[in-house]
Design an enzyme around this catalytic site. Structure first.
Site, PDB file in Angstrom:
ATOM      1  N   LYS A 127     -54.327  28.618 -32.010  1.00 13.91           N
ATOM      2  CA  LYS A 127     -55.491  28.301 -32.848  1.00 13.91           C
ATOM      3  C   LYS A 127     -56.334  29.571 -32.934  1.00 13.91           C
ATOM      4  CE  LYS A 127     -58.969  24.734 -33.542  1.00 13.91           C
ATOM      5  NZ  LYS A 127     -60.176  25.530 -33.655  1.00 13.91           N
ATOM      6  N   LYS A 162     -57.682  22.427 -26.701  1.00 14.24           N
ATOM      7  CA  LYS A 162     -58.584  23.568 -26.542  1.00 14.24           C
ATOM      8  C   LYS A 162     -58.394  24.281 -25.193  1.00 14.24           C
ATOM      9  CE  LYS A 162     -61.422  24.398 -29.229  1.00 14.24           C
ATOM     10  NZ  LYS A 162     -62.613  23.897 -29.908  1.00 14.24           N
ATOM     11  N   CYS A 167     -80.040  58.839 -12.306  1.00 14.69           N
ATOM     12  CA  CYS A 167     -80.812  59.279 -11.155  1.00 14.69           C
ATOM     13  C   CYS A 167     -80.590  60.772 -11.010  1.00 14.69           C
ATOM     14  CB  CYS A 167     -80.307  58.537  -9.914  1.00 14.69           C
ATOM     15  SG  CYS A 167     -80.664  59.411  -8.389  1.00 14.69           S
ATOM     16  N   ASP A 219     -59.137  32.193 -33.776  1.00 11.93           N
ATOM     17  CA  ASP A 219     -60.578  31.983 -33.810  1.00 11.93           C
ATOM     18  C   ASP A 219     -61.205  32.909 -34.843  1.00 11.93           C
ATOM     19  OD1 ASP A 219     -62.794  30.679 -33.065  1.00 11.93           O
ATOM     20  OD2 ASP A 219     -63.011  31.625 -31.108  1.00 11.93           O
ATOM     21  N   CYS A 277     -78.513  61.244  -3.199  1.00 16.35           N
ATOM     22  CA  CYS A 277     -78.687  59.812  -3.450  1.00 16.35           C
ATOM     23  C   CYS A 277     -77.560  59.040  -2.762  1.00 16.35           C
ATOM     24  CB  CYS A 277     -78.670  59.552  -4.953  1.00 16.35           C
ATOM     25  SG  CYS A 277     -78.696  57.802  -5.349  1.00 16.35           S
ATOM     26  N   CYS A 310     -85.249  56.217  -9.089  1.00 18.53           N
ATOM     27  CA  CYS A 310     -83.974  55.638  -8.649  1.00 18.53           C
ATOM     28  C   CYS A 310     -84.252  54.556  -7.601  1.00 18.53           C
ATOM     29  CB  CYS A 310     -83.099  56.739  -8.060  1.00 18.53           C
ATOM     30  SG  CYS A 310     -81.637  56.084  -7.228  1.00 18.53           S
ATOM     31  N   TYR A 350     -51.258  29.374 -42.141  1.00 19.64           N
ATOM     32  CA  TYR A 350     -50.792  28.292 -41.279  1.00 19.64           C
ATOM     33  C   TYR A 350     -50.493  26.989 -41.999  1.00 19.64           C
ATOM     34  CZ  TYR A 350     -55.875  27.262 -40.937  1.00 19.64           C
ATOM     35  OH  TYR A 350     -57.186  27.003 -41.198  1.00 19.64           O
ATOM     36  N   CYS A 377     -82.730  56.150  -4.065  1.00 24.26           N
ATOM     37  CA  CYS A 377     -83.243  57.341  -3.372  1.00 24.26           C
ATOM     38  C   CYS A 377     -84.616  57.771  -3.879  1.00 24.26           C
ATOM     39  CB  CYS A 377     -82.252  58.497  -3.501  1.00 24.26           C
ATOM     40  SG  CYS A 377     -82.208  59.194  -5.147  1.00 24.26           S
ATOM     41  N   GLU A 422     -48.825  26.102 -32.662  1.00 24.45           N
ATOM     42  CA  GLU A 422     -49.403  27.313 -33.264  1.00 24.45           C
ATOM     43  C   GLU A 422     -50.652  27.729 -32.494  1.00 24.45           C
ATOM     44  OE1 GLU A 422     -50.359  26.302 -37.286  1.00 24.45           O
ATOM     45  OE2 GLU A 422     -48.317  25.673 -37.761  1.00 24.45           O
TER      46      GLU A 422
HETATM   47  S1  IVH Z   1     -54.593  23.506 -39.315  1.00 22.16           S
HETATM   48  C1  IVH Z   1     -55.295  19.853 -41.512  1.00 22.16           C
HETATM   49  N1  IVH Z   1     -53.721  25.535 -37.910  1.00 22.16           N
HETATM   50  O1  IVH Z   1     -59.121  25.475 -36.765  1.00 22.16           O
HETATM   51  C2  IVH Z   1     -55.080  21.098 -40.788  1.00 22.16           C
HETATM   52  N2  IVH Z   1     -56.064  25.292 -38.185  1.00 22.16           N
HETATM   53  O2  IVH Z   1     -60.706  22.825 -36.312  1.00 22.16           O
HETATM   54  C3  IVH Z   1     -56.315  21.853 -40.538  1.00 22.16           C
HETATM   55  N3  IVH Z   1     -57.390  27.055 -37.149  1.00 22.16           N
HETATM   56  O3  IVH Z   1     -60.796  25.027 -39.778  1.00 22.16           O
HETATM   57  C4  IVH Z   1     -56.165  23.177 -39.993  1.00 22.16           C
HETATM   58  N4  IVH Z   1     -55.696  28.207 -36.358  1.00 22.16           N
HETATM   59  O4  IVH Z   1     -60.036  27.366 -39.205  1.00 22.16           O
HETATM   60  C5  IVH Z   1     -54.791  24.896 -38.381  1.00 22.16           C
HETATM   61  N5  IVH Z   1     -52.804  27.313 -36.721  1.00 22.16           N
HETATM   62  C6  IVH Z   1     -53.873  26.667 -37.209  1.00 22.16           C
HETATM   63  C7  IVH Z   1     -55.183  27.138 -36.980  1.00 22.16           C
HETATM   64  C8  IVH Z   1     -56.257  26.397 -37.488  1.00 22.16           C
HETATM   65  C9  IVH Z   1     -57.016  28.136 -36.481  1.00 22.16           C
HETATM   66  C10 IVH Z   1     -58.792  26.657 -37.422  1.00 22.16           C
HETATM   67  C11 IVH Z   1     -59.071  26.422 -38.864  1.00 22.16           C
HETATM   68  C12 IVH Z   1     -59.680  25.060 -38.966  1.00 22.16           C
HETATM   69  C13 IVH Z   1     -60.035  24.748 -37.551  1.00 22.16           C
HETATM   70  C14 IVH Z   1     -59.857  23.279 -37.282  1.00 22.16           C
END
Ligand code: IVH
Length: 676
Positions: free
Chosen positions: A119, A318, A430, A121, A436, A412, A229, A415, A117
């Site tokens: 992640k 990450k 300018c 932000d 220029c 400027c 999620y 020039c 999945e």
């Molecule tokens: S699972 C036990 N799935 O990442 C499972 N987290 O560092 C815990 N996050 O606080 C979370 N996308 O805010 C999960 N597909 C995803 C996610 C996700 C973003 C964030 C979430 C969590 C942090 C964990």
């Protein structure tokens, strides 16, 4: 208060159900089912009933998303099941380590299925439903106790107020991420800048800040989204046996799931998924900071359990960070094509967003003031995707005692002409115009660029050199160049001089739209140049048009109209155009008298996937010459999609919206039919 008659109540319930269904199609599936006008009509009918029968307003009515009275403070919600975080892996080796531990603990040698999945932000939330109705929404807080943000969560359009579908659990706690798509973030900061307000550092802070508003009307004004999620508390007759099954059930109940979730077998496939998504990261419409891998079988998750605050059955791999701290070494002021003076930050080089960054834009004088930045300060650099790196924040705690305020120049730097700033404009310019050197250089670079006169081999460095050596003073001088003048310039051998002269000659044959764009009229980009060409057919009527005449054209507003008129009133500009034409620059005027010259006027086309016969740019030119707009994304307003090999989500979307699609061969046939 009148009690609601049965027949009206039935109609009301029907309207609530239908409007929620439309919202689901629009905000969750990205696939609108009815035109806006129909949606508006139903919404008005619903509001009328609610106005008369206030007591009848349903909890899941779409009118209940606009936000209500502001709170004094948030109350607390204790998470029945703690909201955990994730362990991180920063390399493939650490990911393999994770898998080895999983297999060891399970005593398993056969391959394990993982759900991959993105992640997201943003901010983690928990949203609880009892018998299908939303009860509360809470922040993660410290994982045990969060804040009650129900009023705010209710304003988010893709969070169901009532679950849809069958087998609705008695209790369902959905865990997910609330985030602000990049476009929403940019618009929010743009508006804050224009109002001289505080900007958000990144989309995550903007999402978290929007959720923690005591006034839910503010939250309602932010284009937040939620993706589900996982599941926390859950009471139902049956439970799926896999995480994927659970996600599918969530989708069925009306939640948005991330479209890139994928179930794979084995850790190598996980690493492969990472590579594929890393390549797409910058193009996604929202920020992601990594990939989350989760063991798919819920029974295996149960056996693996937790350690401290993180599950043993999941890990986050990450991506390289998009924000880093570095030091501001100095500020240089660059002069652009239109004289705009842009402060550029010179930084201690830092690795961020996958590249080493040593410069960042500081936009304008207001931005310097807003940031309160000084030379010597430690600053946070953000580089998301291909956008220019920005300074998002000053780390005041680390300010050195000798940090120097930044002085915006009064003259400027190239020039020495005075710097002017128009009322209401953020940009300082300018006033030297084509006296220029910097403006001359930029004007020539723009003129020669690919989408303008497309002079192959005339790069930025060469233009700078030729202006510095006083070989050319304006774009018209390019056409007087001969090999003798060029040979002897730094790194200019006979062959490259001959090639450049040939390329300059080739560039003489152009189109009216490209020529107009090449002139570098302020605010006249490619699309406006094409619109002007399509509407006037030749350059003389454009040069003679009044602002009123220009304003009659769709897509031309008062600012552009003023710039066009001013440009053609300037005798220097007219003599450059004249000189270019005398040098042999030419194009075919567009015959406006023929009814069929713009058969695609008013249509919007989208090009997607690869093209083999024509380049994408040529296809775009051809369509624009026929009067079509060429857009980069598919929507209900798209008339036609041309899809080549490798077409992806745009093609899928076009198909789901029922928009006609043709391949490149059909497109070529179509173009040749137009030419006959
Ligand atoms: S699972 C036990 N799935 O990442 C499972 N987290 O560092 C815990 N996050 O606080 C979370 N996308 O805010 C999960 N597909 C995803 C996610 C996700 C973003 C964030 C979430 C969590 C942090 C964990």
């Amino acid at each position: 208060m009148a009690s609601i008659p049965e027949s009206i109540f039935e109609e009301y319930k029907q309207l609530v159900a239908e409007l929620n269904q439309h919202n689901h199609r629009y905000y969750v599936l990205d696939d609108p089912s009815v035109p806006d006008s129909e949606y508006d009509r139903q919404m008005r009918a619903l509001q009328e009933i609610e106005r008369v029968y206030v007591d009848a307003v349903a909890e899941d009515s779409p009118t209940q998303r606009v936000g209500g009275a502001a709170l004094q403070s948030f109350s607390q919600i204790t998470h029945v099941l703690p909201m955990l975080s994730l362990d991180n892996a920063f390399s493939d080796a650490e990911l393999e380590d994770f898998e080895r531990k999983v297999k060891d603990r399970l005593n398993q040698t056969i391959e394990i299925d993982y759900v991959c999945e993105p992640k997201l932000d943003g901010a983690a939330v928990s949203v609880l439903y009892r018998d299908g109705l939303l009860v509360y929404g809470a922040t993660r807080g410290d994982g045990s106790v969060g804040e009650d943000i129900t009023a705010n969560v209710r304003t988010i359009k893709n969070v169901p107020l009532k679950l849809q579908g069958d087998n609705i659990p008695e209790i369902l706690e959905v865990r997910g991420e609330i985030y602000l798509p990049k476009a929403g973030f940019d618009a929010l900061n743009e508006a804050a800048r224009a109002a001289g307000g505080k900007t958000f550092v990144n989309p995550r802070n903007a999402a978290a800040g929007s959720l923690r508003q005591l006034d839910s009307k503010v939250t309602a004004s932010r284009p937040l989204e939620m993706c589900a999620y996982s599941v926390g508390q859950y009471q139902a007759e049956s439970t799926p046996s896999t995480h994927q099954g659970m996600l599918e059930a969530l989708g069925g109940w009306g939640f948005k799931l991330n479209e890139h979730m994928e179930t794979v077998t084995g850790i190598d496939a996980c690493a492969d998924y990472y590579k594929r998504l890393a390549q797409r990261r910058n193009k996604l419409p929202y920020d992601i900071d990594g990939i989350v891998y989760k063991v798919n079988q819920l029974a295996l998750q149960e056996r693996l359990g937790f350690v401290a605050k993180a599950p043993r059955w999941a890990i986050a791999r990450k991506f390289p960070a998009q924000e880093e701290m570095t030091q501001l070494l100095g500020v240089e002021f660059q002069v652009g094509r239109t004289g705009a003076i842009t402060p550029v930050a010179r930084l201690q080089p830092v690795f961020v967003g996958g590249v080493t960054v040593s410069n960042a834009t500081l936009h304008n004088r207001d931005e310097i003031e807003r940031l309160g930045v000084r030379v010597g300060d430690f600053v946070i650099i953000r580089r998301a995707g291909d956008v220019i790196p920005q300074i998002s924040k000053v780390v005041l705690e680390k300010r050195p005692p000798n940090a120097e305020p930044i002085l915006f120049p009064e003259r400027c730097p190239v020039c020495q002409s005075s710097v002017q700033r128009n009322e209401g404009e953020a940009v300082a310019r300018c006033s030297g115009g084509l006296f220029c050197g910097a403006q001359i250089k930029e004007a020539i670079k723009h003129f020669a660029s690919r989408k303008a006169m497309d002079i192959d081999g005339l790069g930025d460095k060469l233009v700078e050199l030729m202006v510095d050596e006083t070989i050319i003073f304006s774009v018209a001088d390019l056409y007087d160049l001969d090999e003798k003048r060029l040979v002897g310039l730094e790194r200019m051998a006979e062959k490259s001089a001959a090639n450049l002269v040939a390329a300059i000659t080739v560039s003489k044959q152009t189109t009216l739209a490209k020529f107009l764009y090449a002139l570098g009229i302020r605010e006249v980009g490619e699309a406006t140049a094409q619109t002007l060409a399509n509407n006037f057919g030749a350059i003389e009527p454009i040069a003679q048009a009044s602002a009123e005449e220009l304003l009659e054209i769709d897509d031309i507003g008062p600012v552009v109209a003023r710039h066009i008129v001013n440009f053609f009133r300037n005798p220097d500009n007219l003599s450059i155009i004249e000189a270019l034409r005398n040098a042999g620059v030419r194009w075919a005027d567009i015959d406006l008298s023929s009814q069929d010259s713009q058969p695609l006027k008013g249509q919007t086309w989208v090009l997607t996937g690869g093209m083999q016969i024509m380049s994408r740019a040529e296809a775009k030119d051809a369509l624009q010459a026929l009067g079509a707009k060429v857009a980069s994304s598919v929507s209900a307003k798209t008339n036609q999609v041309v899809a080549g090999p490798g077409a992806g989500s745009k093609l899928t979307k076009a198909e789901s919206l029922g928009i006609p699609v043709m391949d490149e061969a059909q497109f070529m046939d179509f173009l040749s039919a137009q030419r006959q």
